[in-house]
Scaffold this active site. Structure first.
Site, short mmCIF file in Angstrom:
data_model
loop_
_atom_site.label_atom_id
_atom_site.label_comp_id
_atom_site.label_asym_id
_atom_site.label_seq_id
_atom_site.Cartn_x
_atom_site.Cartn_y
_atom_site.Cartn_z
N LYS A 134 9.10 1.01 15.63
CA LYS A 134 7.89 1.32 16.39
C LYS A 134 8.33 1.92 17.71
O LYS A 134 9.47 1.73 18.14
CB LYS A 134 7.09 0.05 16.63
CG LYS A 134 6.68 -0.64 15.33
CD LYS A 134 5.26 -1.11 15.37
CE LYS A 134 4.86 -1.81 14.09
NZ LYS A 134 3.85 -1.08 13.33
N GLU A 184 7.26 5.11 13.46
CA GLU A 184 5.93 5.07 14.06
C GLU A 184 6.06 5.24 15.56
O GLU A 184 6.91 4.60 16.18
CB GLU A 184 5.24 3.74 13.76
CG GLU A 184 4.88 3.54 12.31
CD GLU A 184 4.22 2.19 12.08
OE1 GLU A 184 3.01 2.16 11.88
OE2 GLU A 184 4.92 1.18 12.13
N ASP A 199 8.67 -6.68 8.28
CA ASP A 199 7.38 -6.00 8.23
C ASP A 199 7.42 -4.75 7.34
O ASP A 199 6.47 -4.46 6.62
CB ASP A 199 6.96 -5.61 9.66
CG ASP A 199 5.55 -5.02 9.72
OD1 ASP A 199 4.71 -5.41 8.89
OD2 ASP A 199 5.29 -4.16 10.60
N LYS A 244 0.41 5.29 -2.19
CA LYS A 244 0.32 6.60 -1.53
C LYS A 244 0.62 7.68 -2.57
O LYS A 244 1.54 7.54 -3.36
CB LYS A 244 1.30 6.68 -0.35
CG LYS A 244 0.87 5.80 0.83
CD LYS A 244 1.76 6.02 2.03
CE LYS A 244 1.50 4.96 3.09
NZ LYS A 244 0.38 5.21 3.96
N HIS A 275 0.81 -1.23 0.00
CA HIS A 275 0.00 0.00 0.00
C HIS A 275 0.84 1.28 0.00
O HIS A 275 0.35 2.35 -0.28
CB HIS A 275 -1.04 -0.01 1.13
CG HIS A 275 -0.48 0.26 2.50
ND1 HIS A 275 0.21 -0.67 3.22
CD2 HIS A 275 -0.51 1.37 3.27
CE1 HIS A 275 0.58 -0.15 4.37
NE2 HIS A 275 0.15 1.09 4.43
N HIS A 306 7.80 -2.15 2.00
CA HIS A 306 7.55 -0.71 1.80
C HIS A 306 8.84 0.07 1.50
O HIS A 306 8.90 0.85 0.55
CB HIS A 306 6.88 -0.09 3.03
CG HIS A 306 5.60 -0.77 3.43
ND1 HIS A 306 4.74 -1.30 2.53
CD2 HIS A 306 5.04 -0.99 4.65
CE1 HIS A 306 3.70 -1.83 3.17
NE2 HIS A 306 3.85 -1.65 4.45
C1 BG6 Z 1 1.93 -2.24 7.55
C2 BG6 Z 1 2.71 -2.83 8.69
O1 BG6 Z 1 2.32 -2.85 6.33
O2 BG6 Z 1 2.17 -0.84 7.47
C3 BG6 Z 1 2.37 -2.12 10.01
O3 BG6 Z 1 2.39 -4.21 8.83
C4 BG6 Z 1 2.52 -0.62 9.86
O4 BG6 Z 1 3.19 -2.61 11.07
C5 BG6 Z 1 1.76 -0.12 8.63
O5 BG6 Z 1 2.00 -0.01 11.03
C6 BG6 Z 1 2.02 1.34 8.38
O6 BG6 Z 1 1.23 1.78 7.32
P1 BG6 Z 1 0.84 3.33 7.21
O7 BG6 Z 1 0.13 3.44 5.92
O8 BG6 Z 1 -0.01 3.60 8.42
O9 BG6 Z 1 2.14 4.06 7.26
#
Ligand code: BG6
Length: 488
Positions: free
Chosen positions: A333, A220, A239, A186, A182, A244
């Protein structure tokens, strides 16, 4: 008037799960509000137990309110009429005949494209793929297409991802498989290629000649939010970095594609990923760092857990454009703020390590791009001061942008694979990270502890320092809640 998309049936496996409730259903609600769903649309909701559509709708409403979006009960009611509940056990091949009959019935008047969204735990993933194909639901029909949408994690390491890819390719063609990352959907990530290739000023300086190093931070402030099982199997490297961040790396560093078609972009992204230097086992300690926030052990109730909640990595690309430029990645995190930023630090002969000349692409929040340059202070002085030139999406573009899951759903309905990861990209990324995973697994050491609200372990600072770099920390966010568009 509705936008024109082909008649579609979206089957969601895992309708009561976290991902559907927090991301998919709110995204579908928003698409319905904007009248972007196809005229002829159905959502087949797969329930393991007795179908409880009302509770799904209630959860969707709660999530929309939690996301601070306008809630309109009529739109939810309108979305509700698309839902067709089916009760079945996704691991039982016989139950797929029920699903096939249901889809057949929906095709009585109009034939629909079929999208299967696997919002389910990875351990039953292969089973569902095989079951779909055992009743022929993997096969496209004349004039209608069949696509499968799969969520990360794409395996847990190189070997298991290879297995998954093999299982998928036995049952579906690559053009039918939509691997969701995802981050690629963005708005700001999509802008990277336009920003790089449509501005001669940027294109001209995009190389080792002018760029000292590049940092990508995905921070995060939240912890693992109760996802104990998931996270214990993952850790930060798998993760976030494996998918990403590696996708952002490829967009930032890839060569200009022949065309902006899905094929053209995938080809260049892959070429880039394959030209990143392999990490030798004996160098892992020098190029990788890991940490764990204080309190994580209690959260997962496992005193000796060695799962990392923070990971940092230094990569280098072996090509003429980027040779010798450190690419620093970090994610964690429980950090000081929530932000994803790409920071391009320019060469500065006089002030090495100063971070005074840089360009920051803010993926989220406060989406935008800013340049930090040196200017002479006004008055009777020769002193220089860094100043900012700031572009904010919200100031330059009116209207709200589609969120990443809205984009993912629409592109899948259109059959456009540009924003999805190919199997080869997934493999290339696991190949790069596997030596680090192996070394951490084999080591007797544990991740270094760091306090929540900090910028992670000291080892990360040391890692940057090894290459003459200093991390550029994103600004704290005023509205922390707005910065957490809830994790999937
Ligand atoms: C997910 C992870 O792919 O992306 C999560 O599994 C993470 O751990 C999340 O919190 C973050 O996505 P975004 O769009 O909130 O930055």
């Amino acid at each position: 008037m509705r936008h024109t998309l082909p008649p579609t049936v979206l089957t969601i496996f895992g309708i009561t799960g976290n991902l559907s409730q927090r991301k998919l259903m709110p995204a579908l609600y928003e698409l319905e509000r904007q009248k972007r769903l196809p005229e002829d649309f159905r959502i087949v909701a797969v329930f393991h137990g007795v179908p409880d559509v009302e509770s799904v709708m209630q959860q969707t409403e709660l999530q929309i309110l939690r996301d601070h979006r306008d809630f309109d009960p009529d739109i939810l009611a309108s979305l509700r009429r698309f839902l067709v509940p089916v009760q079945m056990d996704s691991t039982n091949p016989d139950d797929f005949k029920t699903l096939r009959d249901c889809l057949k019935q929906l095709d009585e008047k109009v034939k629909h494209n079929r999208l299967f969204y696997l919002a389910i735990p990875p351990d039953i993933f292969t089973k569902v793929i095989q079951n779909l194909s055992s009743v022929g639901l993997n096969r496209p029909d004349l004039g209608v297409d069949v696509r499968v949408l799969v969520e990360k994690p794409f395996g847990n390491n190189l070997a298991s991802s290879q297995e998954l890819i093999k299982d998928l390719s036995k049952n579906f063609e690559e053009r039918q498989v939509f691997r969701i990352d995802h981050y690629l959907a963005k708005e700001t990530a999509q802008n990277i290629l336009a920003f790089r290739f449509e501005n001669p000023l940027v294109e001209g300086i995009w190389s080792r000649q002018f760029i000292d190093h590049i940092q990508i931070t995905m921070a995060e402030s939240i912890g693992i939010q109760g996802r104990v099982n998931f996270y214990e199997h993952m850790g930060a490297l798998r993760d976030i970095i494996q998918n990403h961040l590696m996708q952002l790396v490829s967009l930032i560093l890839m060569e200009r594609p022949d065309s902006l078609s899905a094929h053209g972009i995938h080809k260049e992204k892959l070429r880039l990923l394959q030209s990143i230097e392999r990490i030798k086992p004996q160098h892992v300690d020098e190029v990788a760092a890991r940490g764990q926030y204080v309190g994580y052990r209690d959260e997962v109730a496992k005193e000796d857990t060695r799962t990392e909640t923070f990971a940092a990595l230094k990569l280098e690309v072996a090509n003429t454009r980027w040779g010798g430029v450190p690419i620093l990645l970090r994610t964690g995190k429980g950090l000081a703020t929530t932000a994803t930023e790409i920071c391009v630090v320019f060469k500065d002969r006089l002030r090495a390590g100063s971070n005074d000349n840089l360009l920051v692409i803010r993926i989220q929040p406060n989406e935008g791009i800013f340049l930090k340059l040196l200017a002479k202070r006004p008055g009777f002085t020769d002193r220089l001061q860094p100043v900012n030139m700031n572009f904010l999406y919200q100031d330059s573009f009116s209207g709200t942008q589609p969120d990443s899951y809205q984009r993912v759903l629409i592109d899948a309905m259109r059959g456009d694979q540009s924003l999805f990861a190919s199997s080869e990209e997934v493999t290339a990324s696991w190949e790069l990270l596997q030596p680090v995973l192996d070394a951490w697994m084999a080591s007797d050491g544990s991740p270094e502890l760091y306090e929540k609200g900090s910028w992670g372990p000291k080892a990360a600072e040391q890692l940057a320092a090894n290459y003459g770099c200093v991390w550029f920390n994103p600004e704290p966010v005023a509205d922390e809640e707005a910065a957490h568009p809830v994790s999937n």
